[in-house]
Design an enzyme around this catalytic site. Structure first.
Site, PDB file in Angstrom:
ATOM      1  N   THR A 121       0.902  -1.264  -0.002  1.00  0.00           N
ATOM      2  CA  THR A 121      -0.321  -0.081  -0.173  1.00  0.00           C
ATOM      3  C   THR A 121       0.816   1.609  -0.137  1.00  0.00           C
ATOM      4  O   THR A 121       1.003   1.731   0.782  1.00  0.00           O
ATOM      5  CB  THR A 121      -0.725  -0.028   1.399  1.00  0.00           C
ATOM      6  OG1 THR A 121      -1.431  -1.391   0.965  1.00  0.00           O
ATOM      7  CG2 THR A 121      -1.782   1.534   1.617  1.00  0.00           C
ATOM      8  N   GLU A 149      -3.765  -4.724  -2.687  1.00  0.00           N
ATOM      9  CA  GLU A 149      -4.567  -5.910  -2.192  1.00  0.00           C
ATOM     10  C   GLU A 149      -5.571  -5.090  -1.004  1.00  0.00           C
ATOM     11  O   GLU A 149      -5.757  -4.746  -0.952  1.00  0.00           O
ATOM     12  CB  GLU A 149      -3.177  -6.798  -1.768  1.00  0.00           C
ATOM     13  CG  GLU A 149      -2.794  -6.040  -0.146  1.00  0.00           C
ATOM     14  CD  GLU A 149      -3.135  -5.646   0.731  1.00  0.00           C
ATOM     15  OE1 GLU A 149      -4.484  -6.782   1.374  1.00  0.00           O
ATOM     16  OE2 GLU A 149      -3.341  -5.302   2.117  1.00  0.00           O
ATOM     17  N   ARG A 152      -8.270  -9.899   4.264  1.00  0.00           N
ATOM     18  CA  ARG A 152      -8.370  -9.359   5.384  1.00  0.00           C
ATOM     19  C   ARG A 152      -7.588 -10.055   6.405  1.00  0.00           C
ATOM     20  O   ARG A 152      -7.253 -11.547   5.772  1.00  0.00           O
ATOM     21  CB  ARG A 152      -9.700  -9.641   6.026  1.00  0.00           C
ATOM     22  CG  ARG A 152     -10.401  -8.218   5.878  1.00  0.00           C
ATOM     23  CD  ARG A 152     -11.919  -8.684   5.746  1.00  0.00           C
ATOM     24  NE  ARG A 152     -12.500 -10.251   4.673  1.00  0.00           N
ATOM     25  CZ  ARG A 152     -13.299 -10.596   4.929  1.00  0.00           C
ATOM     26  NH1 ARG A 152     -14.618 -10.824   5.393  1.00  0.00           N
ATOM     27  NH2 ARG A 152     -13.366 -11.441   4.099  1.00  0.00           N
ATOM     28  N   PHE A 247     -19.336  -4.335   9.047  1.00  0.00           N
ATOM     29  CA  PHE A 247     -18.367  -2.658   9.154  1.00  0.00           C
ATOM     30  C   PHE A 247     -19.060  -2.024   9.939  1.00  0.00           C
ATOM     31  O   PHE A 247     -18.840  -0.495  10.135  1.00  0.00           O
ATOM     32  CB  PHE A 247     -17.667  -2.456   8.431  1.00  0.00           C
ATOM     33  CG  PHE A 247     -16.182  -3.572   7.817  1.00  0.00           C
ATOM     34  CD1 PHE A 247     -16.676  -4.310   6.908  1.00  0.00           C
ATOM     35  CD2 PHE A 247     -14.799  -2.546   8.677  1.00  0.00           C
ATOM     36  CE1 PHE A 247     -14.841  -4.854   7.384  1.00  0.00           C
ATOM     37  CE2 PHE A 247     -13.952  -3.809   7.986  1.00  0.00           C
ATOM     38  CZ  PHE A 247     -13.880  -4.812   7.955  1.00  0.00           C
ATOM     39  N   LEU A 248     -20.362  -2.784  10.914  1.00  0.00           N
ATOM     40  CA  LEU A 248     -21.174  -1.169  11.437  1.00  0.00           C
ATOM     41  C   LEU A 248     -21.062  -2.175  13.034  1.00  0.00           C
ATOM     42  O   LEU A 248     -21.899  -2.698  13.737  1.00  0.00           O
ATOM     43  CB  LEU A 248     -22.606  -1.486  11.153  1.00  0.00           C
ATOM     44  CG  LEU A 248     -23.128  -0.760   9.627  1.00  0.00           C
ATOM     45  CD1 LEU A 248     -24.253  -0.979   9.360  1.00  0.00           C
ATOM     46  CD2 LEU A 248     -22.008   0.752  10.251  1.00  0.00           C
ATOM     47  N   ALA A 250     -19.516  -2.007  16.719  1.00  0.00           N
ATOM     48  CA  ALA A 250     -19.541  -0.922  17.111  1.00  0.00           C
ATOM     49  C   ALA A 250     -18.546  -1.906  18.228  1.00  0.00           C
ATOM     50  O   ALA A 250     -18.687  -3.126  18.239  1.00  0.00           O
ATOM     51  CB  ALA A 250     -20.490  -0.112  18.770  1.00  0.00           C
ATOM     52  N   CYS A 258      -3.396  -2.311   9.202  1.00  0.00           N
ATOM     53  CA  CYS A 258      -3.498  -1.347   7.663  1.00  0.00           C
ATOM     54  C   CYS A 258      -4.754   0.062   7.849  1.00  0.00           C
ATOM     55  O   CYS A 258      -4.072   0.797   7.649  1.00  0.00           O
ATOM     56  CB  CYS A 258      -4.627  -2.307   7.110  1.00  0.00           C
ATOM     57  SG  CYS A 258      -3.466  -3.864   6.455  1.00  0.00           S
ATOM     58  N   LYS A 261      -2.921   3.229   9.634  1.00  0.00           N
ATOM     59  CA  LYS A 261      -1.232   2.975   9.608  1.00  0.00           C
ATOM     60  C   LYS A 261      -2.100   3.968   7.630  1.00  0.00           C
ATOM     61  O   LYS A 261      -2.051   5.537   7.199  1.00  0.00           O
ATOM     62  CB  LYS A 261      -1.106   2.200   8.099  1.00  0.00           C
ATOM     63  CG  LYS A 261       0.363   2.270   7.296  1.00  0.00           C
ATOM     64  CD  LYS A 261       1.114   1.067   7.194  1.00  0.00           C
ATOM     65  CE  LYS A 261       0.868   0.329   6.695  1.00  0.00           C
ATOM     66  NZ  LYS A 261       0.750   0.302   5.044  1.00  0.00           N
TER      67      LYS A 261
HETATM   68  C1  UGA Z   1      -8.316  -4.181   6.048  1.00  0.00           C
HETATM   69  C2  UGA Z   1      -9.272  -3.746   4.984  1.00  0.00           C
HETATM   70  O1  UGA Z   1     -10.373  -4.853   5.613  1.00  0.00           O
HETATM   71  C3  UGA Z   1      -8.629  -5.272   3.863  1.00  0.00           C
HETATM   72  O2  UGA Z   1      -9.721  -5.403   3.025  1.00  0.00           O
HETATM   73  C4  UGA Z   1      -7.586  -4.707   4.062  1.00  0.00           C
HETATM   74  O3  UGA Z   1      -6.922  -5.446   2.456  1.00  0.00           O
HETATM   75  C5  UGA Z   1      -6.040  -4.799   5.023  1.00  0.00           C
HETATM   76  O4  UGA Z   1      -6.927  -4.365   5.606  1.00  0.00           O
HETATM   77  C6  UGA Z   1      -4.565  -4.159   4.218  1.00  0.00           C
HETATM   78  O5  UGA Z   1      -5.252  -3.672   3.537  1.00  0.00           O
HETATM   79  O6  UGA Z   1      -3.661  -4.865   4.450  1.00  0.00           O
HETATM   80  P1  UGA Z   1      -7.864  -6.380   8.311  1.00  0.00           P
HETATM   81  O7  UGA Z   1      -6.436  -5.015   9.358  1.00  0.00           O
HETATM   82  O8  UGA Z   1      -7.018  -7.866   7.987  1.00  0.00           O
HETATM   83  O9  UGA Z   1      -8.228  -5.830   6.903  1.00  0.00           O
HETATM   84  O10 UGA Z   1      -9.008  -6.296   9.589  1.00  0.00           O
HETATM   85  P2  UGA Z   1      -9.925  -5.895   9.046  1.00  0.00           P
HETATM   86  O11 UGA Z   1     -10.864  -7.700   9.512  1.00  0.00           O
HETATM   87  O12 UGA Z   1     -10.912  -4.873   8.165  1.00  0.00           O
HETATM   88  O13 UGA Z   1     -10.373  -5.369  11.103  1.00  0.00           O
HETATM   89  C7  UGA Z   1      -9.725  -3.592  10.937  1.00  0.00           C
HETATM   90  C8  UGA Z   1     -10.299  -3.906  12.242  1.00  0.00           C
HETATM   91  O14 UGA Z   1     -11.780  -3.458  12.580  1.00  0.00           O
HETATM   92  C9  UGA Z   1     -10.398  -4.773  13.360  1.00  0.00           C
HETATM   93  O15 UGA Z   1      -9.294  -4.159  14.529  1.00  0.00           O
HETATM   94  C10 UGA Z   1     -11.681  -4.609  13.536  1.00  0.00           C
HETATM   95  O16 UGA Z   1     -11.682  -5.598  14.942  1.00  0.00           O
HETATM   96  C11 UGA Z   1     -12.236  -3.723  13.309  1.00  0.00           C
HETATM   97  N1  UGA Z   1     -13.464  -4.058  12.934  1.00  0.00           N
HETATM   98  C12 UGA Z   1     -14.087  -4.447  12.346  1.00  0.00           C
HETATM   99  C13 UGA Z   1     -14.766  -2.902  13.482  1.00  0.00           C
HETATM  100  O17 UGA Z   1     -14.389  -2.838  14.925  1.00  0.00           O
HETATM  101  N2  UGA Z   1     -15.749  -3.200  13.630  1.00  0.00           N
HETATM  102  C14 UGA Z   1     -16.166  -3.528  12.395  1.00  0.00           C
HETATM  103  O18 UGA Z   1     -17.342  -3.791  12.193  1.00  0.00           O
HETATM  104  C15 UGA Z   1     -15.481  -4.570  11.242  1.00  0.00           C
END
Ligand code: UGA
Length: 432
Positions: A121, A149, A152, A247-248, A250, A258, A261
């Protein structure tokens, strides 16, 4: 096709293994000799469901191999994926030193046409920068492409094999066609755009998802005041197709390598372009505040934090990973130990990583029940499925009064927990 992937972090290793899985000849390169030695022996450095199986299978089929020297394997490659780290600098900008070093090495060793793919990225404009670095050393023909990319952690293999979309940012038809050939075996939506647009799609996607999280967290905080339940509110909102249910959730905010950053980097990109991205600043601020709410609630309910036995379940930044980078759980533990609390903790995968960075005041347990023993307060900080299924009657009997249960991920049923004798506090689950 013959593909070289530089960098064996989450992105590089998953990409390399999956490119082999879809039929290419892939070589993963990393300067870390120990890591490459382990990978050759089938030892995967990260916890990522399904990855180990793919790596072993593809190594056995001889489609996947590993090397510590880019120079040695560059000649054979038609396409070179650059998937090295772009950590956050102190000023919030992405640190491009590793990308630049790889570009230089490619420039010094490339002998014929290749497509160089930026998978890391990187800020808008890096494609051009990488082109300039290579062109400084190599006068022949080559193309640089941006192919962000969207993996997740925890479901990276599946995300690679079944992507929502494949974004190809190319500056020439030749490079675009090479990339379409690379991804030909994956029958999913592909969009071809300019390099700059592809770079922007990545940041804008992560920033939008982070915005959704901070938005629902703000809604949660209002729910607490007006006695509404954010889980019901999110369900009701998510049924609108235009909003969607994902992604809703709370909680104590987003973490990981990711979102924090990339949101910061986009904010910086905006700033250096002379644009004030007000919304992003608020997203960042809300996320920081959200972690501190747990501390406020504990202070309110325990009177003071000093010398209090508090158990934190979860260290990873989310479930199904051993990654603790920018983890809200780790941040909360650090703040609590700073205030003099005695922390006990358990995580199914991330304890070893956490032990390396914690200094004092934290006891690590191999069993969740042992960790909760005699704690006056329990904080659920990671949404591991295991924590949902714990025997909370047993947990209540092991804990000391006042048995505060802060459900930082809203994975438990408030009424059930209250019946078991807990002083339950969720995020946005209504008045205390
Ligand atoms: C995220 C993106 O979802 C990917 O599409 C992307 O490729 C990746 O970053 C990246 O840039 O490499 P990731 O960091 O693995 O993926 O994790 P997520 O599943 O997106 O969760 C991120 C954070 O948000 C976690 O701490 C999770 O607990 C939190 N989260 C997620 C919430 O608090 N609420 C939600 O509804 C969803």
């Amino acid at each position: 096709m013959n593909i070289v992937v530089v960098g064996t972090g989450y992105v590089g290793l998953v990409a390399g293994a999956c490119l082999a899985k879809i039929g290419h000849q892939a070589t993963c390169v990393d300067i870390d000799e120990e890591k490459i030695k382990n990978l050759k022996e089938g030892k995967i450095p990260i916890y990522e469901p399904g990855l180990s199986e793919v790596v072993k299978k593809e190594v056995a089929s001889k489609r996947l191999s590993f090397s510590t020297s880019l120079k040695d394997v560059l000649d054979q490659a038609e396409v070179v994926f650059v998937a090295v780290g772009t950590p956050m600098r102190r000023d919030g900008k992405a640190d491009l030193q590793y990308v630049e070093a790889v570009a230089k090495e490619i420039g010094q060793n490339i002998k014929d046409y290749k497509v160089i793919v930026n998978k890391s990225t990187v800020p808008v404009g890096t494609g051009k920068e990488v082109t300039d670095i290579i062109a400084k050393y190599y006068k022949g023909s080559f193309d640089v492409v941006s192919n962000p990319e969207f993996l997740r952690e925890g479901s990276a293999v599946e995300d690679f094999m079944k992507p929502d979309r494949i974004v190809i940012g190319a500056g020439s038809n030749k490079a675009r066609d090479v990339m379409l050939e690379v991804y030909e075996p994956l029958d999913y939506k592909k969009i071809t755009v300019s390099i700059e647009s592809a770079e922007m799609i990545k940041y804008a996607s992560n920033a939008f998802l982070a915005t959704k999280i901070s938005f629902i967290n703000e809604v949660a905080n209002i729910c607490d005041i007006v006695d509404a339940d954010v889980e019901d509110v999110a369900r009701g909102m998510g049924l609108d197709n235009r909003i969607g249910p994902k992604f809703l959730k709370a909680g104590i905010g987003y973490g990981g390598s990711c979102f924090p950053k990339d949101v910061n980097a986009l904010n910086q990109i905006a700033g250096t372009s002379g644009y004030d991205f007000k919304l992003l600043k608020a997203v960042i601020e809300v996320n920081i505040k959200q972690r501190l709410l747990v501390i406020d609630k504990l202070e309110e309910l325990l009177d003071q934090i000093k010398d209090q036995p508090i158990c934190v379940l979860g260290l990873a930044f989310k479930a199904n990973t051993d990654d603790i980078r920018e983890s809200a759980a780790v941040d909360i533990i650090r703040t609590l130990t700073g205030l003099g609390a005695n922390i006990s903790t358990y995580d199914p995968e991330a304890a070893e990583q956490a032990k390396e960075i914690m200094n004092g005041g934290v006891k690590f347990f191999d069993d969740p029940y042992e960790a909760t023993k005699d704690a006056k307060a329990l904080v659920v900080a990671t949404e591991w499925p295991e924590f949902k299924k714990l025997d909370y009657k047993k947990v209540a009997s092991l804990m000391a009064n006042p048995k505060i249960l802060i459900d930082g991920r809203n994975i438990l049923e408030p009424e059930e927990m209250r019946k078991l004798g807990f002083k339950y506090v969720g995020v946005g689950r209504g008045k205390l």
